[in-house]
Design a protein around this motif. Structure first.
Motif, PDB file in Angstrom:
ATOM      1  N   GLU A1550       0.838  -1.196   0.000  1.00 36.54           N
ATOM      2  CA  GLU A1550       0.000   0.000   0.000  1.00 36.54           C
ATOM      3  C   GLU A1550       0.875   1.248   0.000  1.00 36.54           C
ATOM      4  O   GLU A1550       1.842   1.346   0.750  1.00 36.54           O
ATOM      5  N   ARG A1551       0.528   2.180  -0.838  1.00 41.39           N
ATOM      6  CA  ARG A1551       1.279   3.433  -0.880  1.00 41.39           C
ATOM      7  C   ARG A1551       0.877   4.337   0.289  1.00 41.39           C
ATOM      8  O   ARG A1551      -0.275   4.372   0.710  1.00 41.39           O
ATOM      9  N   GLY A1552       1.824   5.112   0.776  1.00 42.32           N
ATOM     10  CA  GLY A1552       1.547   6.083   1.821  1.00 42.32           C
ATOM     11  C   GLY A1552       1.589   5.503   3.222  1.00 42.32           C
ATOM     12  O   GLY A1552       1.290   6.204   4.182  1.00 42.32           O
ATOM     13  N   LEU A1553       1.921   4.235   3.364  1.00 43.83           N
ATOM     14  CA  LEU A1553       1.946   3.625   4.686  1.00 43.83           C
ATOM     15  C   LEU A1553       3.366   3.255   5.107  1.00 43.83           C
ATOM     16  O   LEU A1553       3.558   2.374   5.924  1.00 43.83           O
ATOM     17  N   GLU A1554       4.336   3.899   4.499  1.00 44.18           N
ATOM     18  CA  GLU A1554       5.727   3.582   4.843  1.00 44.18           C
ATOM     19  C   GLU A1554       6.016   3.921   6.307  1.00 44.18           C
ATOM     20  O   GLU A1554       6.693   3.157   7.018  1.00 44.18           O
ATOM     21  N   GLU A1555       5.515   5.063   6.773  1.00 41.82           N
ATOM     22  CA  GLU A1555       5.759   5.473   8.150  1.00 41.82           C
ATOM     23  C   GLU A1555       5.068   4.502   9.114  1.00 41.82           C
ATOM     24  O   GLU A1555       5.628   4.141  10.155  1.00 41.82           O
ATOM     25  N   ALA A1556       3.846   4.101   8.772  1.00 42.55           N
ATOM     26  CA  ALA A1556       3.135   3.134   9.626  1.00 42.55           C
ATOM     27  C   ALA A1556       3.888   1.809   9.682  1.00 42.55           C
ATOM     28  O   ALA A1556       3.936   1.138  10.720  1.00 42.55           O
ATOM     29  N   GLN A1557       4.493   1.433   8.547  1.00 46.13           N
ATOM     30  CA  GLN A1557       5.282   0.196   8.527  1.00 46.13           C
ATOM     31  C   GLN A1557       6.459   0.295   9.486  1.00 46.13           C
ATOM     32  O   GLN A1557       6.736  -0.630  10.259  1.00 46.13           O
TER      33      GLN A1557
END
Length: 1576
Positions: A1550-1557
């Motif tokens: 999913e794009r935009g969830l790098e920080e959540a990862q």
């Protein structure tokens, strides 16, 4: 140690007879047997396998395609290609005789488009189904529908071949498929209607655009077969140097014979048209007289520009032509194939004709040094590791071989790195692990295994590890063992690892050198691991234990030990030298015995001594010598070490073939006839016999064994020349393979004897039968494999020891006669063992039981030419076959007739053995003169006497007389019984008619006259607090969570917040992350409905103080649910609790409507429950089944009701400390029923006290007793006492008020029990109350008033009681319903108005015009999800106990409530259930009110977002510190960590969830650290 015969000269002489244990270990130790390797087992034989770079391994078997993870432990998805849920093969495919090509329904399996920046990975599959269909699917999940497909792309014949490759080309960078296939099988046996159209029948190779609408609609070109050419079998397809190559061979699918030479066809790697670039023939026939024309497997070693192929010659039917040279591995240079490929019309049609007529293709020769000849290769895979070419080879007996080519591409002797225990042939395709080069996937039969590519751990020292030249292995300093680089930690330190490029000289070794004339220095040379701790070195005298030298050095320098030259040190014979740093250590033992006895430098240094060059003598290392003359290394010796030729004793050694003939060849001719046996086990064999002529004339006879061409030959000296025609050899152990045998006499030419096969040790799979009789002699069969190499079959008995038995063995079965153990125990278990050389292999157990027992026999004639003999035998566990039994009939004067066995029939009591004597002329006379029957079962011989029947005639006379008497008696008894039954039935019908009249009249009168005295003032409503209300609603079936969530939150330190939980709390407040997690969890197959409900409830508690955020999550999930439902039936949305959002909606409604429930609905709801209880208790209630006369639910109706009456009691309550108030009234009149038990009377007395005084008595029911006061006498009343009536079968009838004959006005005293009071009694099936057992013996147990008459009951007589109960609670029920669908002060509760407006808006957005859909959504979200749950569970709201009967009645009310919200018109008939009929007339009125309710809500002005947020914020503040939220967060984390990999993979996509990862990984680290701290 390896199985292979690697000879490292000089080799010591082999003993005459190999040690059996050593040989056994030698045969088994080297290759891994696969105990720990992961194995995936399919339902059908595997037809194709491929590995993708990121999405796992794909395995096609039968009509299924499985997507597995790389460890082969989990199936990620499955595609059913033919029938859903069924993987079976549409047509059974028997494996063909090798080396014929196999059959499969899967033809292509090509992962591609992996790693492309703008595309997802794709998988191209080809199947025989749908006329050779091809599909393109997403690699991530096979269950998704195909993106593109087409027919007639691959071969539609299971035995037909297909090979293809996908590549990118052209200006638009599109993907193209080049595919070669056997589209038509011209042989009539295999031709079928799946063949393509006539215009396409000659197609051999096609080029297709994979990104078109259909793979078959547009072809960029075809290469057709030459006219009249036969079928071609394509083996592989690969890309090299801008061209596509297809290895193939001409093949006749009917005869199984190759009709030409294997070849390679080449086409251009083009995006426009198919351009034929020629074909070249391949010659791998070296070493075989017929050549090898079958191509079995193919592998391109791209880094080397070399192609490897496994070729095979024909083996004939039954493999009789298989020889040690049947198969071969050949390597060809691709540049030479490309250069010699010519565009001629040999196998294909071509427009270019630049070839001469009659010209044949030039055969390309392989690289000679690389060719490896073997008896049974099946597959090859090649790669380059550390500039070394490594080839993996599969064999027909389940071995995986590894070949490492030298600098000049010279093959070494292959190493066996794995063996399949079942010896299944290895699949033609070996697949490497795409991420870890230490694994390879080995396919065989129905199984795929992940195998390590090297057995590094077998090398025990650094020198041995690095001299093995295996590029996969190296020496790991930190582990101090030979290992894969991936296993050596730490990986980031290159000094920690030594690979083969370093050479053995880099290995750390202890070295001695002379630093001065009087000092010897001990140090370590070679590569050392980087250490942070200091170095220590010690030299210790092993004889005395005294330390001779000790040294230390800092981490950066190697420790040295200096030994002074002393005279006393000459006596030191053995020392141990140790170097260590932290956990790393290196030690070596040095032996200085007899140094002065050696005269040569090499021999001296080889024994740890030193060579003093100037004095030319061998010295003790610690004695004086000039440093320049002090030598301790072989390289310093002037004379090179000569390798002595091995003596040719019985063992043999390396063989240098001598082709010279004898001195006088005409003098003597030696002749070889045969060698026996032709198969031996891998342990070798000590008595191989060779027959021929003139053996005694030779002085030196040797046998030479030649197996794999790149391995050394074995030379074995003859063990014993028995005579002129027979001699014996003792063959050593070896690996599994076929070897060529020849005999050499006196150094002359080697005479070929033929092949000899080394095969695996025998394996037993079944012993049948497994049970035999103690006398023995039964034929026992053992099934398994490799039985043709056993030496003896042995039966091992615990008392009699090992017994040799004679056996008849073939390859897959052995037969033997069970020995007798007569005289030993009647029952015994023996072990069957196989002896191979001196090794004993357990084969299973055989059970001995007592001999069979025969009880008699009968001889009956069948006509005059046939006799039938039936022998009776006691039932036993023996499996007797036709070959085990022999039956003989004796008749007349010792005359005998053999009886032919027919069958055995087992009955309940006896077993009948049937045999027949046929072809006789006087069967009747033989029958009368027959005497006995002899039965022989193996070694058991028995004589069975005929059954005598002396009383047959008497029996035949008496039987009819007895029969007549019995018939007359039966007729008389029947007539008497019939009259008696008619009389009783008449009486019962009269009684039933009278009873029906009375009950119907009483029911009518009760409906018109009865009125329930509803108690309007019931005191304070016992509401539960919010915390317990919420927990019972959130966890209706999980009472265990109540305690952990109700921890006192006010006493906890707010600063003592767990860091991991704080991070998780912050993470779930990320809306995108939380929604992604919920969707990912719901896609997991083992995330059950219960898990979804629990997760939603944990989430509600965790966000209890963040209701605004929780509401936004609810909105998002509801929209997503609508997207799913809109694809199917939108009316079904929110109907069942099958997702997280549905349970979340229930919880959200409970939180937001708790105030409305308490303030508006609570009081009428409590009044309904109380009124219902009063009505139920007004009539009889059976205490065992809880059924009552007055009820709303027909299932709980007590229709077996006795006559009852009301009894008024004067009750006196004893004064107790718990209730001493002067205002309390202690004399109360209480009405009970005479059919009430004492326990029920107690409950009514307690309720009367509460109603009279407004407060409870102060004791529990089980703490009080009742006493009947009659004058001055008191009698304690109990449910069960000595006067209780005990019915038949020991059933006890509970005592009632009527049992004690208590009348109106009787005085009852309530007293406090002193001690030993019990809790509530649970009565068992051994007790009864009002519902009596159905038996005539109980007709008179209902009291003296009813003695003599038995009441008949019909359930339908009492259905008016349902109506009576409904009328009694009707006004209370309507008050409750209208409180629910009312709008107090013309305002709807915020939650209802907000969510209904939300549903209206979503319906408008989705263009849903059907008003019924929105109505159903609202009904499913509010009445169904919330109100029904409350109505059926009053214990969620009030501090009361819900009985099963109340639950049944509330279910009827809840059903009527939901019917009011239904849009469906009810069509009820007379046969409809009473639960529906009861409120049928009321439902239309309720429906109109509901519609008005929904309309009124819709007409209210919409809520502003600020109003809703303010309401939610206030609700959040109300519930602060209500729950232990940390427990909820911990439970949420348990689900996250359980599916951590799936969630992480989803976040990565999913794009935009790098920080959540990143935050998720951080949370996991915090939780892992916390877990470690707990352990510490």
């Amino acid at each position: 140690m390896e199985v292979s015969r690697r000879k490292a000269p000089p080799r010591p002489p082999r003993p005459a007879a190999p040690l059996p244990l050593l040989a056994y270990l030698l045969a088994l130790a080297a290759p891994s047997r696969g105990a720990d390797e992961p194995v995936w087992r399919s339902e059908q034989a595997i037809g194709a396998i491929a590995a993708s770079r990121a999405d796992g391994v794909f395995v096609a078997s039968g009509s299924c395609l499985d997507q597995l993870d790389y460890s082969l432990e989990h199936r990620l998805s499955r595609l059913y290609r033919d029938q859903a849920g069924n993987c079976t093969e549409p047509v059974s495919l028997a494996p063909p005789a090798r080396p014929r090509p196999g059959s499969s329904f899967s033809k292509l399996l090509l992962p591609y488009s992996e790693g492309a920046a703008d595309l997802q990975g794709l998988l191209l599959t080809g199947w025989t189904f749908d006329r050779g269909a091809c599909e393109v699917r997403l690699l991530g999940n096979l269950s998704h529908s195909s993106l593109r497909n087409g027919t007639e792309v691959v071969s539609c014949h299971p035995q037909g071949s297909t090979a293809g490759v996908v590549y990118r080309a052209g200006d638009q960078n599109r993907w193209y498929l080049a595919v070669a296939a056997t589209y038509v099988l011209p042989e009539p046996e295999t031709a079928s209607r799946c063949n393509p159209a006539a215009s396409d029948r000659d197609t051999a190779i096609a080029l297709k655009d994979t990104e078109g609408r259909s793979l078959a609609t547009e072809e960029l070109g075809r290469l057709k077969l030459r006219g009249g050419a036969g079928s071609l079998h394509f083996v592989d397809a690969f890309l090299w140097n801008g061209s596509v190559y297809f290895p193939y061979y001409p093949y006749n699918y009917t005869s199984g014979a190759a009709t030409g030479w294997p070849s390679m066809v080449r086409i251009a790697q083009s995006a426009k048209v198919l351009q034929f670039q020629g074909q070249a023939a391949l010659d791998c026939g070296h070493g075989h007289p017929d050549g090898r024309r079958l191509l079995l497997s193919s592998s391109l070693v791209e880094a080397l520009g070399v192609w490897a192929g496994v070729f095979s010659a024909a083996t004939g039917e039954g493999q009789e032509k298989r020889s040690p040279a049947t198969t071969a591995l050949c390597l060809f240079r691709m540049s030479e194939i490309q250069e010699r490929a010519k565009s001629c019309s040999w196998d294909f049609q071509t427009a270019e004709q630049n070839c001469k007529e009659g010209e044949q293709p030039e055969r390309v020769q392989p690289i000679a040094s690389s060719t490896l000849i073997h008896s049974d290769l099946t597959s090859v895979y090649g790669t380059v590791v550390m500039n070394r070419t490594v080839l993996f080879l599969g064999t027909g007996d389940g071995q995986l071989l590894k070949v490492i080519l030298g600098e000049n591409l010279t093959s070494n002797c292959p190493e066996v790195i794995y063996e399949i225990k079942e010896e299944t042939p290895v699949f033609y395709k070996l697949v490497p692990h795409p991420k870890k080069n230490i694994y390879i996937y080995l396919t065989a039969g129905k199984e795929v295994r992940r195998i390590r590519v090297a057995n590094c751990s077998k090398h025990k020292s650094c020198t041995e590890c690095l001299t093995a030249t295996d590029p996969h292995c190296g020496w790991c300093h930190s582990l101090q063992r030979c290992a894969f680089k991936e296993d050596c930690v730490p990986l980031d330190n290159y000094e920690n690892w030594l690979d083969i490029s370093s050479g053995a000289k880099k290995c750390p070794q202890i070295n001695l050198f002379r630093s001065s004339e009087d000092k010897t220095t001990v140090t370590v040379v070679g590569s050392l691991p980087p250490r942070r701790s200091e170095w220590k070195c010690v030299v210790k005298n092993l004889d005395t234990g005294r330390e001779l030298c000790k040294g230390r050095s800092p981490p950066g320098r190697v420790c040295t030990c200096n030994m002074p030259t002393r005279a006393t040190y000459k006596d030191v014979l053995a020392v141990n030298m140790t170097f260590s740093s932290g956990s790393w250590h290196l030690s070596k033992r040095f032996n200085f015995t007899n140094c002065s006895s050696f005269r040569e430098c090499p021999a001296c240094i080889g024994t740890d001594c030193a060579w003093c060059k100037s004095e030319r003598k061998c010295i003790h290392p610690f004695t004086a010598c000039d440093p320049s003359d002090y030598k301790t290394n072989q390289e310093h010796c002037q004379v090179a070490v000569e390798k002595r030729a091995p003596s040719k004793t019985a063992g043999g050694g390396r063989f240098t073939e001598n082709r010279s003939s004898r001195a006088n060849p005409g003098l003597q001719v030696f002749y070889i006839k045969s060698i026996e046996p032709r198969k031996i086990s891998t342990l070798g064999k000590s008595n191989v016999i060779v027959t021929g002529a003139n053996f005694s004339q030779a002085s030196n006879i040797t046998m030479i064994l030649k197996g794999t061409s790149t391995c050394d030959k074995d030379v074995i000296q003859v063990s014993h020349v028995l005579n002129d025609t027979h001699m014996k050899f003792s063959l050593p152990s070896s690996r599994k393979e076929m070897k060529d045998v020849c005999i050499q006499f006196d150094g002359g030419n080697c005479t070929s004897v033929g092949p000899l096969s080394y095969i695996a040790l025998p394996h037993c799979s079944l012993i049948y039968p497994a049970t035999t009789w103690i006398s023995g002699g039964q034929n026992i069969t053992i099934l398994g494999r490799n039985f043709d190499v056993i030496d003896n079959l042995i039966i091992s008995h615990e008392l009699k020891g090992n017994i040799n038995v004679s056996e008849y063995c073939m390859a897959t079965s052995c037969r033997f006669s069970a020995p007798s153990f007569k005289g030993s125990k009647a029952r015994a278990n023996v072990t069957v063992k196989l002896r191979v050389q001196e090794t004993y292999l357990d084969c299973g157990s055989l059970q001995y039981l007592e001999d069979p027992r025969f009880t008699g026999c009968r001889v009956e004639p069948e006509g005059d030419t046939e006799l039938e003999v039936k022998i009776q035998k006691e039932n036993d566990d023996f499996n007797i076959s036709k070959t085990d039994i022999e039956i003989t009939l004796f008749h007349g004067e010792n005359k005998q007739l053999n009886c032919s066995f027919e069958n055995i029939t087992r009955n309940q009591d006896l077993t009948i053995i049937l045999c027949k004597i046929k072809g006789i002329t006087n069967a009747n006379s033989i029958d009368t003169s027959s005497k006995k029957v002899r039965v022989k079962l193996g070694n058991l011989e028995l004589y069975v006497e005929q059954e005598t029947v002396p009383t047959t005639w008497y029996f035949l006379i008496v039987l009819p007389v007895l029969l007549v008497i019995v018939i007359f008696a039966a007729v008389g008894v029947t007539r008497h019984k019939s009259k008696e039954l008619s009389r009783k039935q008449s009486q019962q019908l009269e009684l039933l008619e009278s009873e029906l009249r009375k009950e119907i009249r009483d029911g009518f009168a009760e409906l018109q006259m009865d009125k329930l005295d509803v108690v309007d003032s019931f005191g304070t409503v016992p509401f539960l607090d919010y915390k317990h209300f919420a927990l019972r609603t959130f966890f209706p079936e999980s009472g265990g969570f109540t305690h952990i969530f109700t921890e006192d939150m006010h006493n906890r330190d707010a600063n003592d917040k767990n860091e991991s939980l704080t991070a998780l709390d912050a993470l779930i407040c990320n809306k995108s992350f939380l929604v992604t997690v919920i969707h990912t969890l719901e896609k997991q197959k083992n995330f059950s409905v219960k898990d979804r409900c629990l997760f939603a409830s944990f989430l509600t508690i965790a966000l209890q103080t963040k209701l605004v955020y929780l509401t936004s999550i609810l909105e998002v999930l509801t929209r997503d649910l609508m997207e799913q439902s809109s694809n199917m039936q939108p009316k079904l949305m929110l109907r069942r609790t099958e997702s997280v959002v549905e349970k979340l909606l229930t919880n959200w409604m409970s939180v937001c409507l708790s105030g409305f429930l308490r303030e508006t609905v609570g009081e009428p709801f409590y009044l309904l429950v109380t009124t219902l209880n009063q009505k139920i208790n007004k009539g009889p209630v059976d205490v065992i089944t809880c059924k009552a006369l007055y009820t709303l639910n027909e299932d709980w109706l007590l229709w077996q009701v006795p006559e009852f009456s009301t009894v008024a009691l004067n009750v006196v309550f004893e004064k107790i400390p718990e209730n001493e108030s002067a205002d309390v009234c202690r004399n109360i009149s209480v009405n009970v029923l005479d059919c009430d038990t004492i326990g029920q009377a107690k409950e009514k007395i307690f309720q009367a006290f509460l109603s009279k005084n407004g407060s409870p008595y102060g004791l529990q029911l089980n703490e009080i007793g009742l006493e009947l006061q009659v004058g001055t006498r008191q009698k304690e009343l109990l449910d069960i006492d000595s006067s209780s009536v005990i019915l038949e079968d020991g059933i006890t009838k509970l005592n009632t008020i009527g049992h004690y004959e208590i009348s109106n006005g009787s005085a009852i005293k309530v007293f406090k029990k002193i001690a030993n009071f019990t809790t509530d009694v649970e009565y068992s099936e051994d007790h009864c109350h009002l519902i009596l057992p159905d038996s005539e013996a109980f007709q008179d147990v209902q009291g003296k008033r009813h003695r003599g008459k038995h009441k008949f009951k019909v359930k339908e007589m009492y259905l008016t009681k349902l109506l009576s109960t409904k009328v009694a609670i009707h006004s209370v029920l309507e008050k409750l319903f209208r409180s629910i669908w009312s709008l107090p002060n013309s305002r709807a509760p915020f939650a209802i108005k907000y969510f209904f407006d939300f549903l209206d808006a979503q319906a408008e957005n989705k263009k849903i015009t059907d008003p019924d859909v929105v109505h159903i959504w609202k009904t499913n979200s509010l009445p169904l999800r919330f109100w029904v749950n409350i109505l059926k569970n009053p214990q969620f709201v009030f501090d009361i106990k819900k009985t099963p009967h109340i639950d049944g009645c509330l279910s009827v009310i809840a059903q009527a409530f939901m019917d009011a919200f239904s849009l469906t018109e009810q069509q009820l008939g007379k046969e409809a259930p009473t639960n529906k009929l009861l409120y049928a007339k009321d439902i239309p009125t309720y429906k109109e009110e509901v519609k008005s309710y929904y309309k009124a809500i819709r007409d209210l002005p919409p809520l502003s977002s600020s109003e809703m947020e303010e309401f939610l914020t206030q609700e959040s503040k109300k519930h602060e510190n209500e729950f232990n939220e940390e427990v909820a967060l911990t439970e949420i984390y348990k689900y996250i960590v359980k599916y951590f990999d799936e969630i992480l993979n989803k976040l990565e996509r999913e794009r935009g969830l790098e920080e959540a990862q990143k935050q998720l990984l951080h949370v996991k680290v915090l939780f892992d650290e916390k877990k470690k701290c707990k352990w510490m």
